[in-house]
Design an enzyme around this catalytic site. Structure first.
Site, short mmCIF file in Angstrom:
data_model
loop_
_atom_site.label_atom_id
_atom_site.label_comp_id
_atom_site.label_asym_id
_atom_site.label_seq_id
_atom_site.Cartn_x
_atom_site.Cartn_y
_atom_site.Cartn_z
N CYS A 77 0.83 -1.21 0.00
CA CYS A 77 0.00 0.00 0.00
C CYS A 77 0.87 1.26 0.00
O CYS A 77 1.59 1.51 -0.96
CB CYS A 77 -0.99 -0.04 1.17
N HIS A 178 -3.97 -5.00 -0.05
CA HIS A 178 -3.52 -5.52 1.25
C HIS A 178 -3.57 -7.05 1.22
O HIS A 178 -4.63 -7.62 1.48
CB HIS A 178 -4.41 -4.97 2.37
N GLU A 180 -2.52 -9.05 3.32
CA GLU A 180 -2.81 -9.56 4.67
C GLU A 180 -4.31 -9.57 4.95
O GLU A 180 -4.75 -10.15 5.92
CB GLU A 180 -2.06 -8.72 5.71
#
Lengths: 196, 250
Positions: A77, A178, A180
């Site tokens: 990001c 993202h 994650e």
């Protein structure tokens, strides 16, 4: 496997740490250049504003540390955006690993809400980072600025216009989304990075 | 293409998932961590956890529950309930939450939104608004889990909240909540037209057509609780239904 997460003043990095734990990988959150450069893998996450993040990196010599990395490094990001040439966000000179400019989504012109928040598909996937990831897989994005596309683009997304969802240069990787938080696809991409 | 999001909501009371009708008559709906895992596997786009008793009973959402959830799921999740300070938010983010939602405390002290967005970024701050239509035809803000009425119009508060830094609006129609009679299309469209951040429609989703109805208009996401908890609609079936009707979903 010794993974470090670069600690700086940009947003919530806890979710990256926990994502690594879910994959059975431990990590160290640190701003110590020596520890960063002796790691096997470096993750450079971040959510926040570009100029204050760059200033913070410079004050702690983390800009030079990131540029000196020889091991695989993944910017996420804002991390990826800070590795580009320049960001329109408060006219910020960035690290210049990637030859792209970071531009603001023109909400009025594109007739879109900004920032983009949610799941969007990624395509034109290349490099081992996307090994086993299907074209047009969905990933989770939250951003108001985007990196332009060019030769280093290894994944593309469209939100009004097409832009770089991921970039690659030598040992440096960056993803706008993202991983994650991108469900099993995201976990796969993180695992691919760990396996590089 | 950016997809429309389907968001299961888990109302939490004393560590359990509960669900009521029009904000009362709570029923037990299971273990939140187990439900979170199931929804994630089924393709939920995001999850919301609301500690619904926190404001009234002055309790804070349990950071340990948040931490257990964070270790089990790999999609974004929002935590709300009784959040009144930067410190509260830091605790929850450190436990693994991605976003927080504020409601009553932000209404009573709007600077809270500015403080939170300055500290953590707008992307972290969801402004939850509970609203009810009055006889004059306008929608008004309610506080404390719907127990306290105000004379502030929903649309005005939404616009102010976004100006102060809220990154998303979670809009719950109390008239529709638990009714399974469809979402409040009019106020959802109104709010979505007035703010340039995503609006999550909440309250009233009972059948797939309701989701189609609200998502084919101006809602960016739709949230529901009991229909998922009590297995009336499965997320994969709902998404297949929407996909067949050209709504972009993951």
């Amino acid at each position: 496997m010794n993974i470090v997460i670069v600690k700086y003043n940009a947003g919530n990095v806890k979710s990256v740490e926990i994502a690594l734990e879910r994959l059975g990988a431990s990590s160290l959150l640190t701003d110590d250049p020596e520890k960063i450069l002796s790691a096997d893998k470096i993750i450079f996450p971040g959510v926040g504003e570009a100029s204050s993040a760059m200033n913070y990196l410079k004050q702690r010599n983390l800009d030079a540390t990131i540029l000196a990395a020889k091991q695989p490094l993944l910017g996420i990001c804002l991390g990826m955006q800070l590795m580009c040439l320049h960001s329109e966000e408060n006219n910020t000179q960035c690290l210049g690993v990637f030859n792209e400019h970071v531009l603001k989504f023109d909400a009025a012109q594109l007739h879109l809400k900004t920032p983009q928040i949610g799941w969007n598909n990624i395509y034109g996937l290349s490099t081992p980072l996307f090994k086993g990831v299907d074209e047009n897989s969905y990933c989770y994005f939250v951003h108001g600025y985007y990196a332009s596309s060019g030769e280093q683009t290894i994944a593309t997304t469209k939100y009004g216009i097409e832009y770089s969802a991921a970039l690659h240069q030598n040992n440096f990787y960056g993803v706008q989304f993202h991983p994650e938080k991108s469900a099993d696809i995201g976990s796969k991409i993180i695992q691919n990075f760990i396996d590089l | 293409m950016l997809t429309k999001r389907i968001i299961p909501c888990l109302d939490i009371k004393d560590g359990r998932t509960v669900k009521g009708t029009n904000f009362i008559n709570l029923r037990d709906a299971g273990d939140p961590v187990e439900l979170a895992e199931i929804y994630t596997k089924q393709g939920a786009d995001e999850l919301v956890f609301l500690d619904i008793t926190a404001t009234n009973e002055k309790r804070k959402t349990l950071a340990s529950l948040v931490n257990r959830i964070a270790h089990k799921i790999n999609i974004p999740f929002t935590v709300g309930g009784g959040i009144g300070s930067v410190e509260d938010v830091r605790t929850l983010l450190d436990a693994g939450a991605d976003k927080i939602s504020v409601n009553t405390a932000a209404f009573k002290r709007p600077d809270l939104i500015n403080e939170l967005s300055a500290s953590f970024g707008s992307q972290c701050v969801v402004l939850a608004i509970d609203t009810k239509k009055h006889e004059d035809g306008d929608w008004y803000v309610y506080l404390n889990g719907g127990r306290v009425s105000t004379d502030v119009k929903c649309i005005d508060w939404a616009v102010e909240g976004v100006k102060r830094g809220a990154g998303e609006i979670l809009l719950t129609s109390m008239d529709h909540d638990g009714s399974k009679s469809g979402f409040a299309i009019d106020i959802t469209n109104q709010v979505s037209s007035m703010v340039n951040v995503p609006v999550i429609a909440s309250g009233g989703g009972g059948i797939p057509e309701h989701f189609y109805e609200v998502l084919s208009q101006k809602a960016d996401a739709a949230l529901a609780a009991s229909i998922f908890h009590f297995k009336e609609i499965s997320i994969p079936d709902l998404k297949a239904f929407l996909r067949n009707r050209q709504i972009p979903v993951r």
